[in-house]
Scaffold this motif. Structure first.
Motif, mmCIF file in Angstrom:
data_model
loop_
_atom_site.group_PDB
_atom_site.id
_atom_site.type_symbol
_atom_site.label_atom_id
_atom_site.label_comp_id
_atom_site.label_asym_id
_atom_site.label_seq_id
_atom_site.Cartn_x
_atom_site.Cartn_y
_atom_site.Cartn_z
ATOM 1 N N PHE A 16 0.842 -1.206 0.000
ATOM 2 C CA PHE A 16 0.000 0.000 0.000
ATOM 3 C C PHE A 16 0.877 1.256 0.000
ATOM 4 N N PHE A 30 -3.092 10.198 2.177
ATOM 5 C CA PHE A 30 -3.758 9.483 3.272
ATOM 6 C C PHE A 30 -3.314 8.017 3.357
ATOM 7 N N PRO A 31 -3.333 7.275 2.208
ATOM 8 C CA PRO A 31 -2.862 5.889 2.293
ATOM 9 C C PRO A 31 -1.423 5.789 2.800
ATOM 10 N N VAL A 34 -1.485 6.250 6.591
ATOM 11 C CA VAL A 34 -2.055 5.104 7.308
ATOM 12 C C VAL A 34 -1.143 3.888 7.200
ATOM 13 N N ILE A 38 0.699 1.816 10.134
ATOM 14 C CA ILE A 38 0.546 0.368 10.357
ATOM 15 C C ILE A 38 1.924 -0.293 10.491
ATOM 16 N N ILE A 41 3.068 0.415 13.949
ATOM 17 C CA ILE A 41 2.335 -0.373 14.962
ATOM 18 C C ILE A 41 2.753 -1.851 14.876
ATOM 19 N N TYR A 45 4.116 -4.466 17.616
ATOM 20 C CA TYR A 45 3.492 -5.784 17.801
ATOM 21 C C TYR A 45 4.554 -6.894 17.730
ATOM 22 N N LYS B 165 -3.136 -4.200 19.265
ATOM 23 C CA LYS B 165 -3.988 -4.958 18.339
ATOM 24 C C LYS B 165 -5.218 -4.146 17.933
ATOM 25 N N LEU B 167 -5.387 -0.862 17.783
ATOM 26 C CA LEU B 167 -4.911 0.187 16.864
ATOM 27 C C LEU B 167 -4.669 -0.389 15.475
ATOM 28 N N MET B 168 -4.032 -1.555 15.451
ATOM 29 C CA MET B 168 -3.716 -2.191 14.170
ATOM 30 C C MET B 168 -4.998 -2.510 13.415
ATOM 31 N N ALA B 171 -6.504 0.723 12.088
ATOM 32 C CA ALA B 171 -5.719 1.276 10.984
ATOM 33 C C ALA B 171 -5.875 0.430 9.721
ATOM 34 N N LEU B 172 -5.947 -0.896 9.891
ATOM 35 C CA LEU B 172 -6.148 -1.765 8.719
ATOM 36 C C LEU B 172 -7.494 -1.467 8.062
ATOM 37 N N VAL B 174 -9.070 1.398 8.095
ATOM 38 C CA VAL B 174 -8.948 2.684 7.387
ATOM 39 C C VAL B 174 -8.205 2.469 6.069
ATOM 40 N N LEU B 175 -7.137 1.676 6.096
ATOM 41 C CA LEU B 175 -6.334 1.462 4.895
ATOM 42 C C LEU B 175 -7.135 0.741 3.809
ATOM 43 N N LEU B 176 -7.886 -0.284 4.230
ATOM 44 C CA LEU B 176 -8.667 -1.040 3.246
ATOM 45 C C LEU B 176 -9.754 -0.167 2.610
ATOM 46 N N THR B 178 -9.335 2.727 1.572
ATOM 47 C CA THR B 178 -8.777 3.602 0.522
ATOM 48 C C THR B 178 -8.798 2.920 -0.854
ATOM 49 N N PHE B 431 -7.441 -10.209 17.965
ATOM 50 C CA PHE B 431 -7.571 -8.832 17.466
ATOM 51 C C PHE B 431 -9.051 -8.461 17.546
ATOM 52 N N GLY B 443 -13.068 5.659 7.713
ATOM 53 C CA GLY B 443 -11.885 5.989 6.908
ATOM 54 C C GLY B 443 -12.154 7.018 5.809
#
Lengths: 147, 508
Positions: A16, A30-31, A34, A38, A41, A45, B165, B167-168, B171-172, B174-176, B178, B431, B443
């Motif tokens: 991405f 924006f992408p 984000v 990730i 983060i 993790y 987890k 947050l991840m 964020a995932l 929001v990303l998807l 786009t 998650f 998003g």
């Protein structure tokens, strides 16, 4: 499994992030933000997972409890049958594939009475078909019945 | 005011009344069948609403939401299997009443308390939502962006387990979101040449995949552990609580309705808290607190009025600020956006008839709920013991048909199953799913507001961030994300300081 997911998340967010540099105008801002977040983060993790495993290796009993539960056999069977169902829905048709799908899952999940399974799978199929096509006017794949 | 009456007339039209009865009926079924829940019910209903005008569609959604919360009490009381998290408290007293042979009375009390609790929250919704929605008029683009992030951060902050987890997951999501053609520049973003992705990942397929398929896998794994209680017989005569019971509980019901409403308004508090606080308050003010948890009818009344109060309460921040307090309202937000309704002031001006229709619908749904609930108690009590093997494949087929109803593209069914499997692994790895769904829904809103803010401020967001509203929102975001950690840190600090002081005193 956790490491596999971490690698997967790195690959997806990396893709991405890389692709976002090619977009015209401000479409990539924006992408980029984000996916960058990730990756950040995900690194935290990764750090947490390594730390957790190190602690776990010291206590074998805890390790057993904390190990991620593997997908069950039921998950694989239901997934495969469901993917097959969707793949065959268009070529064969809703009215034929649905009762077969319903009956096979019902038997697999412990339906003992054959009569009950057959009646329910056929009745459910027709009720859903009627509900979606006649009441909601939604086109349901007809498959070979349409020929 | 005119819109309120216009909406009332609309809601009372024949087809809306039919939808109201149907929605509440389906909702109660969804709630009382273990394995189904309000999230799955609302997710599966969103595609059905495409066939209706927005007001009718939303009435259907809200009726299902309200019905499911009440329906959850049936399984909780009869077989000790709470349909919704909010019904856990109900089960404590309700199931004990069933064991004493008072199951029917508990169900009747649950219906009455749910009706009153839900109606109280509907009144608060009428009174508070319109003025609160005007707040958004004070918000610029950057503030709206922060508001969307705030909504997301609340859900992340309150997710069970690790915050990383949460947050991840958010964020995932929001990303998807786009993926698809960018509406401003027309760029093809991550479409991989697939025409079905030009409009982005379909919201309906994503939501249904994550929630409904998740439920299918979960039910499948229960397999033989089917809820196979012998079933509980409910006597016809025994359904209505008597006058003595009503006198004893009425105060508690009204108080719990108000507590539930405010728990609903507080983002993230949700049904479990609404019913738990109501129950605890009722226990403390009771003359016989020792009976609570052992089959006390007042306990059932408090818990049920509390969790149904949450429904209306949770719609207040949702409709006004776009902040969903729980999983169901996050999906509900998806339903609003699909019909082109964006939370905020416009809902109470431009789309006032539809919005007030939704609120009237919710008020009437509570009334319909008691009629269907009391008349159908015996029928619903049988549904609470439906075997898993019938339910799991049925949910999958309805999910597929529902997904196809959106755009009639088989590719959407593929997206649904991919997200179902993805969601399964996310759950296995602990998650939380709600941030993912909410990130996916919020998003696009966040992105469009951020880009507008960048344009307006010519790329310099610092000035926008220094506006008073922005500062408040930034503080709220930090607090909702790191509130718990900050509390722990401050406690540790206080402890350290005290230790040092003590040490210092000893040295002297």
């Amino acid at each position: 499994m956790a490491y596999g997911v971490i690698v997967l998340i790195y690959i997806i967010s990396g893709y991405f992030l890389y692709e976002s540099t090619k977009f015209g105008g401000d479409a990539g801002i924006f992408p980029r933000m984000v996916s960058g977040a990730i990756i950040f983060i995900n690194t935290i993790y990764l750090y947490q997972t390594i730390k957790e495993q190190k602690e776990n290796s010291k206590e074998i009993e805890k390790e057993r409890n904390k190990l991620p539960i593997k997908p069950s056999k039921q998950f694989y069977v239901i997934s495969i049958l469901s993917i097959l169902y969707i793949a065959l829905l268009s070529p064969i048709g809703f009215l034929i594939v649905t009762p077969i799908y319903l009956a096979s899952i019902m038997f697999y999940l412990g339906g003992r009475s054959k009569k009950m399974v057959f009646i329910c799978s056929i009745a459910f199929t027709f009720v859903i078909y009627f509900f979606f096509t006649s009441l909601l006017h939604i086109t349901i794949p007809q498959g070979i019945l349409n020929l | 005011m005119e819109a309120v009456f216009q909406a009332l007339l609309n809601t009372l039209s024949f087809h809306n009344i039919v939808v109201l009865f149907l929605g509440t009926f389906i909702g109660i079924i969804v709630g009382c069948v273990p394995g189904f829940n309000a999230s799955v019910g609302v997710a599966l209903t969103i595609p059905l609403t495409f066939s209706f005008a927005p007001d009718t569609g939303l009435i259907l959604l809200v009726a299902i939401y309200a019905g499911a919360v009440y329906g959850g009490s049936i399984a909780a009381i009869l077989i000790n299997t709470p349909g919704e998290p909010g019904n856990i408290i109900t089960a404590m007293d309700g199931y004990n009443m069933t064991k004493k042979g008072q199951g029917g009375k508990a169900l009747g009390m649950a219906a009455i308390a749910s009706w009153i609790g839900g109606s109280i929250s509907a009144i608060f919704l009428f009174l508070l939502a319109p003025p609160l929605s005007k707040l958004t008029l004070l918000f610029g683009s950057f503030e709206m962006f922060l508001l969307a992030i705030f909504g997301l951060s609340i859900i992340v902050g309150l997710s069970k387990g690790s915050m990383v987890k949460g947050l991840m997951s958010g964020a995932l999501g929001v990303l998807l979101a786009t993926i698809g053609i960018d509406s401003i520049t027309g760029s093809y973003r991550y479409t991989m040449g697939l025409p079905s992705l030009y409009e982005g990942l379909p919201l309906v397929a994503v939501i249904i995949g994550l929630y409904s398929l998740g439920a299918v896998f979960e039910l499948g794994e229960q397999k033989s552990a089917t809820i196979q209680n012998a079933g509980v017989k409910v006597n016809k005569r025994d359904i209505l609580p008597n006058l003595k019971d009503m006198k004893k509980t009425i105060k508690t019901i009204f108080r719990s309705g108000v507590i539930g409403t405010f728990a609903g308004i507080t983002p993230g508090a949700g049904m479990s808290i609404g019913s738990a606080v109501s129950w605890e308050y009722a226990r403390r003010s009771s003359k016989t607190p020792e009976n609570f948890g052992k089959g006390e009818i007042e306990g059932v009344a408090a818990a049920e009025a509390g969790n149904n109060g949450v429904v209306g309460g949770s719609l207040i921040p949702l409709l006004t600020l776009g902040i969903p307090g729980n999983a169901v309202s996050a999906i509900f937000l998806g339903g609003l956006l699909i019909h082109g309704l964006r939370p905020g002031a416009a809902l109470f001006t431009t789309h006032a008839t539809t919005t007030y229709g939704l609120i009237w619908g919710f008020l009437f749904a509570n009334f319909v709920m008691i009629i269907i609930g009391l008349l159908g108690t015996r029928f619903f009590s049988k549904l609470a013991i439906v075997p898993v093997y019938l339910l799991a494949p049925l949910i999958f087929v309805i999910s597929t048909a529902g997904t196809l109803a959106d755009r009639n593209l088989l590719a959407d069914a593929v997206v649904m199953i991919i997200f179902g499997i993805f969601g399964y692994f996310l759950i296995k790895l602990k998650f939380p799913l709600v941030p993912l769904v909410l990130g996916f829904i919020l998003g696009p809103l966040a992105e469009s507001e951020l880009r507008r803010a960048l344009l307006i401020n010519q790329g310099d967001l610092l000035a926008a961030a220094l506006h008073p509203i922005s500062i408040i929102l930034i503080v709220l975001i930090i607090f909702s994300l790191f509130g718990t950690q900050l509390k722990i840190l401050s406690k540790q600090l206080v402890r350290k300081v005290k230790k040092q002081e003590l040490g210092g005193a000893e040295n002297i």
